[in-house]
Design a protein around this motif. Sequence first.
Motif, PDB file in Angstrom:
ATOM      1  N   LEU A  68       5.919 104.024  71.104  1.00  9.31           N
ATOM      2  CA  LEU A  68       6.303 103.114  70.266  1.00  9.31           C
ATOM      3  C   LEU A  68       7.173 102.124  70.932  1.00  9.31           C
ATOM      4  O   LEU A  68       7.074 100.740  70.693  1.00  9.31           O
ATOM      5  N   GLN A  89      15.782 101.434  69.307  1.00  7.36           N
ATOM      6  CA  GLN A  89      15.253 101.794  67.964  1.00  7.36           C
ATOM      7  C   GLN A  89      16.366 101.899  66.637  1.00  7.36           C
ATOM      8  O   GLN A  89      17.416 102.407  67.122  1.00  7.36           O
ATOM      9  N   VAL A  90      16.044 101.333  65.623  1.00  6.10           N
ATOM     10  CA  VAL A  90      17.036 101.390  64.638  1.00  6.10           C
ATOM     11  C   VAL A  90      16.657 102.549  63.713  1.00  6.10           C
ATOM     12  O   VAL A  90      16.946 103.566  63.565  1.00  6.10           O
ATOM     13  N   GLN A  91      15.388 102.354  62.997  1.00  6.99           N
ATOM     14  CA  GLN A  91      14.707 103.339  61.862  1.00  6.99           C
ATOM     15  C   GLN A  91      13.407 103.097  61.606  1.00  6.99           C
ATOM     16  O   GLN A  91      13.027 101.957  61.753  1.00  6.99           O
ATOM     17  N   ALA A  92      12.837 103.821  60.757  1.00  2.70           N
ATOM     18  CA  ALA A  92      11.672 103.473  60.332  1.00  2.70           C
ATOM     19  C   ALA A  92      11.569 103.281  58.831  1.00  2.70           C
ATOM     20  O   ALA A  92      12.522 103.682  58.106  1.00  2.70           O
ATOM     21  N   ILE A 107       8.285 101.019  62.351  1.00  6.51           N
ATOM     22  CA  ILE A 107       9.450 101.521  63.271  1.00  6.51           C
ATOM     23  C   ILE A 107      10.175 100.056  63.766  1.00  6.51           C
ATOM     24  O   ILE A 107       9.553  99.246  64.361  1.00  6.51           O
ATOM     25  N   ARG A 152      23.572  97.718  62.642  1.00 13.36           N
ATOM     26  CA  ARG A 152      23.378  98.720  63.917  1.00 13.36           C
ATOM     27  C   ARG A 152      24.083  97.841  64.879  1.00 13.36           C
ATOM     28  O   ARG A 152      24.783  98.491  65.824  1.00 13.36           O
TER      29      ARG A 152
ATOM     30  N   GLN B  89      17.753 109.735  56.920  1.00  9.67           N
ATOM     31  CA  GLN B  89      17.002 109.332  58.061  1.00  9.67           C
ATOM     32  C   GLN B  89      17.495 109.271  59.175  1.00  9.67           C
ATOM     33  O   GLN B  89      18.448 108.595  59.323  1.00  9.67           O
ATOM     34  N   VAL B  90      17.228 109.646  60.554  1.00  9.55           N
ATOM     35  CA  VAL B  90      17.769 109.550  61.834  1.00  9.55           C
ATOM     36  C   VAL B  90      16.967 108.691  62.602  1.00  9.55           C
ATOM     37  O   VAL B  90      17.462 107.204  62.551  1.00  9.55           O
ATOM     38  N   GLN B  91      15.945 109.119  63.045  1.00 10.06           N
ATOM     39  CA  GLN B  91      15.054 108.052  63.853  1.00 10.06           C
ATOM     40  C   GLN B  91      13.493 108.441  63.888  1.00 10.06           C
ATOM     41  O   GLN B  91      13.337 109.711  63.589  1.00 10.06           O
ATOM     42  N   ARG B 103      -2.337 112.072  68.185  1.00  9.99           N
ATOM     43  CA  ARG B 103      -1.150 111.203  68.267  1.00  9.99           C
ATOM     44  C   ARG B 103      -0.506 111.430  66.885  1.00  9.99           C
ATOM     45  O   ARG B 103      -0.898 111.218  65.771  1.00  9.99           O
TER      46      ARG B 103
END
Lengths: 241, 241
Positions: A68, A89-92, A107, A152, B89-91, B103
Amino acid sequence: MAQHTGLKTAAIEKISHLEYFNIAVSVDCVIFGYDEKELKVLLIKSDLEEFSGLDSLLGDLVRPDEHLETASYRILKERTGLDDVYLEQVQAFGSINRHPSGRVITIAYYSLIDISHHKLRLDNNELNWHPVNDIRKMAFDHKLILDTCLKRLQQQIMNQPVVFNLLPEKFSLRQLQELYESILGVELDRRNFRKKISLKDWLQDVGEMEEDVPHRPGKLYKLKTSQPKKPVRKKAGAVSA
Amino acid sequence: MAQHTGLKTAAIEKISHLEYFNIAVSVDCVIFGYDEKELKVLLIKSDLEEFSGLDSLLGDLVRPDEHLETASYRILKERTGLDDVYLEQVQAFGSINRHPSGRVITIAYYSLIDISHHKLRLDNNELNWHPVNDIRKMAFDHKLILDTCLKRLQQQIMNQPVVFNLLPEKFSLRQLQELYESILGVELDRRNFRKKISLKDWLQDVGEMEEDVPHRPGKLYKLKTSQPKKPVRKKAGAVSA
DNA sequence: TCAAAAGTGTTTTGTGTACACCCATGC
DNA sequence: GCATGGGTGTACACAAAACACTTTTGA
């Protein structure tokens, strides 16, 4: 996302939601820059009819053999020419109908770049810097993603020396304060700001002064070399009692 | 993840990384509970040969017509019987080789449940509560996911009234303090803890006392009804100066 | 000499932390 | 009456916030 993967109109490429396991994954980069005392974000006009006239974040589908973060760095390199960029990364974001062409889970990352960096080359005149505060509507759910990433960023800058990625190597305390103000959207007291920054012990006096300013020049500083520009992962944090 | 999607040994189902656009998306839930003065997490024995003997988080592939959160709630419902659960949600975790079958990008969530909830039904005797501090090795990258979620939880509880999801409706201040201590991994001073909690104004005296305790019974409290158990999204936060 | 920003300290207020004693209850 | 935890307050240290004046430079 997926601006240059050949998607033209969503209807053509509509993927049936009934088809099992047909989910694409993309990354979207909220690329922040700082210029003219404003926090800006790099956007491109959407090439989807559904979003004609609207701006979208820079993103692309993730390749099956690609991490990613690698995908995000690839986008940054393709779009800005820059290599060594701050990225987090922040979140999906995975709403079912967020992408009109089918199920695409994205993402979100934010990155910080120095707009004045000599290597910066925008590959495409469809790319433009937009003041974050002026942005109203975007393609897809990108406004939500932008807002989430901004929040964030606001949290990060309070604890980690990350804003320096938005500035040239040398900068004055006034520049730094104006940057904090533009990210947080508040005005700060100069004396308290300087005190707080000096407590953090992030800066190093480079022994030079501002030039060509129509007033008394300020000292220039740079980030201490011992300070990582990348965030150190937080510990549990101050304990409540 | 994907414990009950028919994956048996990874080799059999090995997906070529060269195959373009063959990425699966899963969600993994770090389900926290609190029991016997310990923070625990609900795990299942991995059914993959590659990870035989190791525990894994509860997860599953996301269906193409399913929102990420919906998938998480589905897993929670299937595995615990509980409906109205705190979930955040975390990440995303997306290393190329994180899943031996191919994958699989996973979105990590953590959730908080009351282990003593009368509706809690573990559907499967392969499911077990494990003290978070005792966990050393897990299947996939699940130890990393667990650690990341625990850090996020530690941050959340300092600002948001979320820990109450881990407790029965009525609880004493000692129970609450022990819960904070077990999440943060530190000891707290009783007077300071009580002062800090009372400042937050989260609690409501229910006018009852502990029963069947071998010492002076403490008052019982519950979360104020005006306090959402779900977090309110943070604002920019305290300004630095 | 004026405009603009640099640079600098003190006071007040609030928060975090350390710490000790008496009280109520069950056994 | 003893063991266990309940319940409470004060003093100190540090961080945050409010606030004003003199200095330096360029125009």
